[in-house]
Write an enzyme that holds these catalytic residues in place. Structure first.
Site, mmCIF file in Angstrom:
data_model
loop_
_atom_site.group_PDB
_atom_site.id
_atom_site.type_symbol
_atom_site.label_atom_id
_atom_site.label_comp_id
_atom_site.label_asym_id
_atom_site.label_seq_id
_atom_site.Cartn_x
_atom_site.Cartn_y
_atom_site.Cartn_z
ATOM 1 N N ASP A 479 -3.661 -0.086 -2.797
ATOM 2 C CA ASP A 479 -4.474 -0.746 -3.821
ATOM 3 C C ASP A 479 -4.174 -2.246 -3.875
ATOM 4 O O ASP A 479 -3.132 -2.720 -3.376
ATOM 5 C CB ASP A 479 -4.161 -0.084 -5.174
ATOM 6 C CG ASP A 479 -5.330 -0.134 -6.140
ATOM 7 O OD1 ASP A 479 -6.265 -0.920 -5.918
ATOM 8 O OD2 ASP A 479 -5.288 0.623 -7.142
ATOM 9 N N ASP A 549 -14.565 1.815 -8.341
ATOM 10 C CA ASP A 549 -14.026 2.538 -9.499
ATOM 11 C C ASP A 549 -15.154 3.137 -10.322
ATOM 12 O O ASP A 549 -14.909 3.907 -11.251
ATOM 13 C CB ASP A 549 -13.202 1.594 -10.379
ATOM 14 C CG ASP A 549 -11.781 1.451 -9.870
ATOM 15 O OD1 ASP A 549 -11.393 2.212 -8.966
ATOM 16 O OD2 ASP A 549 -11.057 0.563 -10.359
HETATM 17 C C1 DGJ Z 1 -7.484 0.683 -9.273
HETATM 18 C C2 DGJ Z 1 -8.054 1.744 -8.376
HETATM 19 O O1 DGJ Z 1 -9.334 1.397 -7.964
HETATM 20 C C3 DGJ Z 1 -8.036 3.065 -9.106
HETATM 21 O O2 DGJ Z 1 -8.627 4.063 -8.305
HETATM 22 C C4 DGJ Z 1 -6.622 3.423 -9.458
HETATM 23 O O3 DGJ Z 1 -5.877 3.668 -8.291
HETATM 24 C C5 DGJ Z 1 -6.002 2.303 -10.277
HETATM 25 N N1 DGJ Z 1 -6.144 1.021 -9.651
HETATM 26 C C6 DGJ Z 1 -4.538 2.574 -10.516
HETATM 27 O O4 DGJ Z 1 -3.931 1.524 -11.144
#
Ligand code: DGJ
Length: 727
Positions: A479, A549
């Site tokens: 991430d 997301d």
């Molecule tokens: C952002 C990501 O896009 C999410 O899927 C998740 O992993 C969160 N970060 C966790 O902090």
């Protein structure tokens, strides 16, 4: 593939369906001549073809030997300082403060295959007869600076890649200010400019508008390719559609600051360009050193946007993505993020895993919150040590318990970040990107690690290796959740500060190269607050990216559509989540959520324990369907039959062998009293017969493509998946 006409000083690059031509004016100056549908006949000598008379309109010829002003001729690669007044691809400052570079032909070489780019991701060949490369070396006759323009022709699948290497043979230090990767001077400017702007939760929503006289470009100066703009654009004929018309695509294999656009001049010509963003870029090149610019991937199609997309898709899934997962079916995952956030312990995770195993999932992915003392997003990034409050027996024990259920185990990291509340930061407060005596702006309470410093990269490699060695981890979600600000490095002296963003990307690529080579059995998935770093550079190291997301099925239809203009569905992570959706509060049927997610890399991001028996049965069916047709979604050719701006969407995926066609159709917005729609398939053989697996009806390819399949969008959020098998 590459023909050099020595007599007429022409270079003719041919893919299966395209020609790209440039020539040397007076044997020295490379002039762009043509890019488009493949020419079957010989091209005339440049002087008899090109009208140079108008080239006198502006300044007089700078170089008397040239005899023309360069301002209105199409340059193959332009430099700043002489009489080409348009925005240049190359700009450098020499020790005496002058900024003039004039490039003239020095030599060229053609070879079979394609060589890697030093330190940078790029498309590749598996054997030399897949592609041919032309290296054109240009040199400044006064100061000796050399540029090597590299062109690789992939006859199949019809793409040309370009990059530029600067060789400092001047004997002095040169300060580079712009080294774009590719420029194409079009003779006309009456095109549309299509690009993929967005934001968090609504990444890559295409915009298209006619090119106007002047500069139009998209860019990032955020340190990452970003969700605000993608390093992709296309110039299209005004009437180009999904199925017909000229389309020219440009995409940069790079994950940092970029610029991409077109400058139309008052004479009706257009200069398209793509490369590292010259804004806030400077790179000091010592005598004898080289600078490698990233690769640009150029695709032309006269089959509209669909034709262009299919070329990008094939090239990227076969000759950009790498590693053992490139051609393998990936894992169906259950991820705990939308189920628990950071509020979990070993029991919660085991409970989610147990149900997932019963339903038929392959892998449990433990998301954010397993390390340091991370109960919320205010701490612990950088402290890559297991939080034994939550996981008292450690990662290995948890992973092995998950394995005992028949699942693989995957883990989340955000390695490029550091929390001010972390032991790592307390020990190394200068390891983040910052400017001394200035505010360190936090994004999601975190700072960006300074990857321009080798010791910071080494720390990340060491910590991740330690975790990956400590437990049976089969998957990493990588991430990256904020942009850069206060861009300064404690590791660079004043003269090199502006190199930070590019050096950061090089540091990141070194880390990724090291880890993906060291752990070839681990599947890596890139993520950046969803899809804020969806670019070919990341796909080279990690064959899939969490697309967004935004997991609402309707919103995903738009995001995945925009993403698919350049990137194949097999690179898009896509999960079924709970309703009402966490991001937009919408409730959609489980079928629609499944149909949207299974086109990409499929999984669930919810606690399956919360589904009722009927829903569990549906989830089982989804998994079975995905196991059966996932390969068609991921290796088949995509035809976008109906695009979501119509309130509906329909995609058809035609298997490589043409035997199976999977169509997903969905109503995104309700239209009252709506007429039946007939969805016409594409990519079939007219004379072949296809049996619809659902109804048993046999249709000819011609009927399916000309008459279509009836679909009644009677209700909002209805979807169907139809399979046609060739009989
Ligand atoms: C952002 C990501 O896009 C999410 O899927 C998740 O992993 C969160 N970060 C966790 O902090």
């Amino acid at each position: 593939m590459i023909h050099v006409d020595a007599q007429n000083q022409l270079f003719h690059l041919q893919t299966a369906n395209t020609s790209y031509l440039f020539g040397l004016y007076k044997g020295v100056y490379p002039i762009h001549l043509y890019w488009g549908r493949r020419l079957q006949t010989a091209f005339p000598a440049m002087e008899s073809f090109y009208d140079f008379s108008h080239a006198w309109r502006n300044l007089s010829a700078g170089d008397p030997a040239m005899g023309i002003s360069l301002d209105t001729v199409p340059a193959e690669y332009s430099t700043f300082g002489s009489n080409d007044m348009r925005t240049p691809a190359f700009h450098a400052v020499y020790p005496d403060g002058t900024r003039l570079t004039e490039l003239r032909y020095h030599s060229h070489t053609v070879y079979a295959g394609k060589r890697p780019l030093a330190g940078l991701p790029a498309t590749y060949v598996e054997c030399d007869d897949e592609a041919q490369t032309l290296e054109l070396t240009l040199q400044d006759p006064v100061n000796g600076l050399r540029l090597v323009l590299s062109y690789t022709v992939f006859e199949q699948p019809d793409a040309i890649t370009r990059h530029v290497r600067v060789e400092n043979l001047t004997g002095d230090t040169v300060r580079l200010r712009s080294v774009l990767s590719a420029q194409v001077d079009f003779k006309e400017s009456d095109y549309d400019f299509l690009h993929l702007p967005g934001a968090w939760l609504r990444e890559r929503h295409p915009q298209r508008h006619p090119v106007f006289t002047g500069m139009q470009s998209v860019s990032s100066a955020r340190g990452t390719s970003s969700c605000q703009h993608n390093p992709f654009f296309a110039l299209t004929a005004h009437d180009a559609t999904e199925t017909h018309g000229d389309v020219y695509g440009f995409n940069l294999v790079y994950s940092g600051n970029f610029t991409a656009g077109v400058e139309a001049d008052p004479y009706g010509t257009a200069r398209a360009f793509i490369g590292i963003n010259p804004f806030d870029f400077e790179y000091t090149l010592e005598a004898g050193d080289c600078f490698q610019a990233p690769e640009a991937v150029l695709v032309y199609s006269d089959q509209g946007l669909g034709g262009m997309s299919r070329i990008y898709h094939k090239l990227y899934r076969t000759r950009l993505c790498r590693g053992e997962f490139r051609d393998r079916e990936r894992y169906i995952v259950v991820n705990n993020w939308e189920a628990t956030g950071m509020n979990f312990n070993a029991d919660t995770i085991l409970r989610i895993g147990k149900k997932a195993a019963e339903v038929g999932v392959d892998m449990l992915v433990l998301d954010d919150g397993w390390f340091g003392h991370r109960d919320n997003d205010q701490s612990s990034l950088g402290d890559w040590y297991v939080d034994t409050r939550k996981l008292p027996n450690g990662l290995r024990a948890l992973a092995e318990q998950i394995q005992a259920m028949g699942l693989k185990f995957g883990l989340w990291f955000e390695p490029e970040m550091i929390s001010p509340d972390s032991d790592c930061y307390r020990a190394h407060p200068d390891w983040c990107i910052h400017v001394p005596n200035r505010t360190r702006s936090e994004g999601r309470n975190q700072l960006v690690m300074d990857l321009s410093r080798p010791e910071v990269c080494d720390y990340i490699i060491e910590r991740l290796s330690a975790i990956l060695d400590s437990a049976p981890i089969a998957y990493v979600k990588w991430d990256y959740n904020r942009n850069m600000s206060e861009i300064g490095s404690a590791g660079l002296d004043a003269a090199h500060q502006a190199e930070l963003p590019h050096r950061y990307v090089l540091g990141l690529y070194r880390i990724l190269e090291t880890l993906t080579t060291r752990y070839p059995q681990v599947l890596f998935e890139s993520c950046s607050s969803g899809g804020a770093r969806f670019d070919p550079g990341m796909l080279y190291y990690m064959p899939q990216t969490w697309c967004s997301d935004e997991t609402d099925a309707v919103e995903r239809a738009y995001i995945q559509y925009g993403t698919s203009l350049c990137y194949p569905y097999c690179t898009m992570g896509a999960h079924v989540t709970t309703v009402p959706n966490h991001q937009v509060g919408r409730s959609t049927p489980l079928e629609l959520r499944g149909h949207m997610a299974m086109q990409g890399q499929f999984g669930y991001e919810l606690d399956l324990n919360n589904l009722n028996p009927d829903e569990i049965e549906k989830a089982r069916q989804q998994i079975a369907l995905y196991r059966r047709y996932g390969a068609v979604f991921h290796t088949g050719d995509l035809y976008r039959l109906v695009t979501p701006d119509s309130g509906m969407m329909a995609n058809a995926f035609v298997a490589e062998d043409g035997r199976t066609v999977v169509m997903v159709v969905a109503t995104l917005q309700a239209t009252p009293n709506c007429p039946v729609k007939y969805i016409r398939l594409q990519g079939l053989e007219e004379a072949a017969s296809y049996r619809c697996a659902e109804t048993g009806t046999v249709y000819s390819g011609e009927v399916l493509m000309r008459v279509g399949v009836a679909y009644c969008p009677e209700r909002e959020h209805v979807s169907r998946l139809l399979v046609f098998e060739r009989v």
